[in-house]
Design an enzyme around this catalytic site. Sequence first.
Site, PDB file in Angstrom:
ATOM      1  N   ASP A 227       0.877  -1.165   0.000  1.00  0.00           N
ATOM      2  CA  ASP A 227       0.000   0.000   0.000  1.00  0.00           C
ATOM      3  C   ASP A 227       0.922   1.225   0.000  1.00  0.00           C
ATOM      4  O   ASP A 227       2.103   1.134   0.371  1.00  0.00           O
ATOM      5  CB  ASP A 227      -0.958   0.006   1.196  1.00  0.00           C
TER       6      ASP A 227
HETATM    7  C1  BGC Z   1      -4.947   3.345  -0.026  1.00  0.00           C
HETATM    8  C2  BGC Z   1      -5.014   2.348  -1.158  1.00  0.00           C
HETATM    9  C3  BGC Z   1      -4.760   3.062  -2.458  1.00  0.00           C
HETATM   10  C4  BGC Z   1      -3.424   3.769  -2.391  1.00  0.00           C
HETATM   11  C5  BGC Z   1      -3.074   4.514  -3.648  1.00  0.00           C
HETATM   12  C6  BGC Z   1      -3.687   4.192  -0.052  1.00  0.00           C
HETATM   13  O1  BGC Z   1      -3.793   5.247   0.838  1.00  0.00           O
HETATM   14  O2  BGC Z   1      -5.009   2.662   1.207  1.00  0.00           O
HETATM   15  O3  BGC Z   1      -6.254   1.715  -1.167  1.00  0.00           O
HETATM   16  O4  BGC Z   1      -4.812   2.147  -3.513  1.00  0.00           O
HETATM   17  O5  BGC Z   1      -3.456   4.695  -1.331  1.00  0.00           O
HETATM   18  O6  BGC Z   1      -3.860   5.642  -3.776  1.00  0.00           O
END
Ligand code: BGC
Length: 742
Positions: A227
């Site tokens: 993530d």
């Molecule tokens: C989120 C993810 C997301 C990623 C990219 C993170 O803060 O938890 O779900 O895909 O950011 O934007």
Amino acid sequence: MSSEPTTAEELTTVEQAALTSGGDFWHTAPVESAGIPAVTVTDGPHGVRMQATGGDLLAGVPATCFPPAVASASTWDPELLRRMGEALGDECRAQDVAVLLGPGINLKRSPLGGRNFEYFSEDPILTGVLATEWVRGIQSRGVGASLKHFAVNSQETDRMRVSADIDERTLREMYLRAFQRVVTQAQPWTVMCAYNKINGVYASEHHWLLTEVLRDEWGFEGLVVSDWGAVVDRVKAVAAGLDLTMPGPDAEGDEALVAAVESGQLDPALLRISAERVRKLIEKAGKRPAGGYDAEAHHALAREIAGRAIVLLKNDDDLLPLPVDGITIGVLGEFARTPRYQGGGSSQITPTQLDDALTAITAASTGPVRFAAGYTADGEDEGLLAEAVEIARHSDVAIVFVGSVHETEGADRESIDLPAAQLALIERVAAVNPKTIVVLNNGAVLATKPWDEKVPALLEGWLLGQAGGSAIADVLFGRVNPSGRLAETIPVKLAHHPSHLDFPGEHGHVRYGEGLHVGYRGFDAQDREVAYPFGFGLSYTTFSYGAARASATATGLEVRVPVTNTGSRDGREVVQVYVSVPGSKVQRAPRELKAFASVAITAGDTAEVVLTVDRDDLAYWDTRLNRWIVEGGEYLIAVGSSSRDLRATVTVQVAGDPARVPLTAESSVGEWFADARGAALLGEAFAAATAGAGSDSPMAAMAADPGMLMMLGSLPLSRMASFPGSPLRADLLDKLVEAANE
Ligand code: BGC
């Protein structure tokens, strides 16, 4: 350069390390010397959010905003999810996106979860079946999915650090089960590791999770991406099985990896393997053809899914559907004009167009439609409220639009109650108009008690995406006969919820105290009244169930039930199969969803509905044997219209898996006697001892007394051996253990 693609083996350690961190926020790093290009990855999950050049991080170029998972899951229809996946794949191709960051499949553990709108359900089978089709759909277009957030990311509070403290059985059966299903059945190109820790270890550094379970047990062939910002230590992460750290670039981390390989701290093969996985993903993505998409057709699909997602919770005296002519309608509430159609955070899509319910209702009805905002975003406004009440008083029906004010990634909610201004609107309107219909727009459950008792009709309209306004009108006027079902329980009050005592934790830890009893499992186990149960939803027609039949097959169970549409409208029934094991030797929820089918049945017709339960889905995780076990015995199959509206039951014998737990000196007297072989051996040993020791030996007397043996049931054999005068000496114990496990 040869025409054969370069493999990571031919790259230098420096190049390999560079490949394992992003090139920027939304791209992998290119390795120009090796001819490896960069590819684009972007959010997800219910639309393609491509950051506009020069735009801010979360502002995307227009794309279809499909219904978020809270809504699409309420369709209970895998086929719709597949079509949505395909459409998303086409939009990705049009935008040159290689991987869309979704679906999000964490369980909705608490109604307060800030990202519940992005997740499917409180049930792992419903989640897993729907997400599998979503992934198949998008990947059929040559675009990768990113199954997230692996794992146990069921809250936003302290999400980047909190440790989800959870026992292994609950982890396997509840929080990993949907991931396991999607990985084994659809092979997503990527899995995204979560921010949080699991039992004290960051998901990004969790070797057991990322390597032993995900790859060795489940056979995952793709790439693990972090993530965004989840990696604390690149070396530990690569060692654990994480391949790609996002976002990038991360020169310092790349250097740390190179240094770790050179110093022998990190096995060079691990870095090479991760780099090769990134390279392969890029190569695979390079094969997808470019494409375009028909924005109108996608809007129509978004409307179809949204219409199927709406859950009719209440419809006294068949107030709905409304006639399209001859009535005066009051539309009340700002959300009718300014729709709530998605949540905040990384999943936020800039829609290609946006339907509001007020326009759609006005277009659908030939009679007068009058509107008042009723409340403002900031709360109560006596003038707006009074205006709404006046309109309601002079309308044949009043449709009140209310919902959650703010739901976003990054923060959990504090309450499940409607804002006071909206509650006031409902109460005041219902007091002057007996035909008041409430439409809810919310990303996670809202309390409906006790105010719903004052209104005859209630629609759960979730967050429905860009075509939600039209979909609401479709259901209100009966162009769509509602068939949405709750994928999460609506409790009478938050304090009743199984998660309530342990959410969201404190001081860096959250205890998954309710264990297996997530959502409806907990409400059922505690025999608690709920406002609307899991699986519930009304239709404008009615269905009756005939007798169910069930048989065990080589691959699980087959359940058949005839379902008749007894009303006068065509409609859809969501037939649900719940399984219980009445004689189970392990703790279980009273009933668990194991199969379901959304079936269209024309008025007056009967459909023979056939549902299959995979044998794997009957298994529980045995912590003694460290594997899945299907218990043998009688299974109770209940088929019905919701988890609390079971219409037909049938029992079936299921053959169990061999599951003998080896006996040891630490096994208790009771465990020895529960095992046929153990009982015989121990019985013989006691008989011999009794015969030899004479009746004055206290141990011999004990062994001869069945009541005493029962009392001693929990005593480990080794402890018994240490008692004075025991007939069980250490050497005899060794022999018994050996003989028992021969
Ligand atoms: C989120 C993810 C997301 C990623 C990219 C993170 O803060 O938890 O779900 O895909 O950011 O934007």
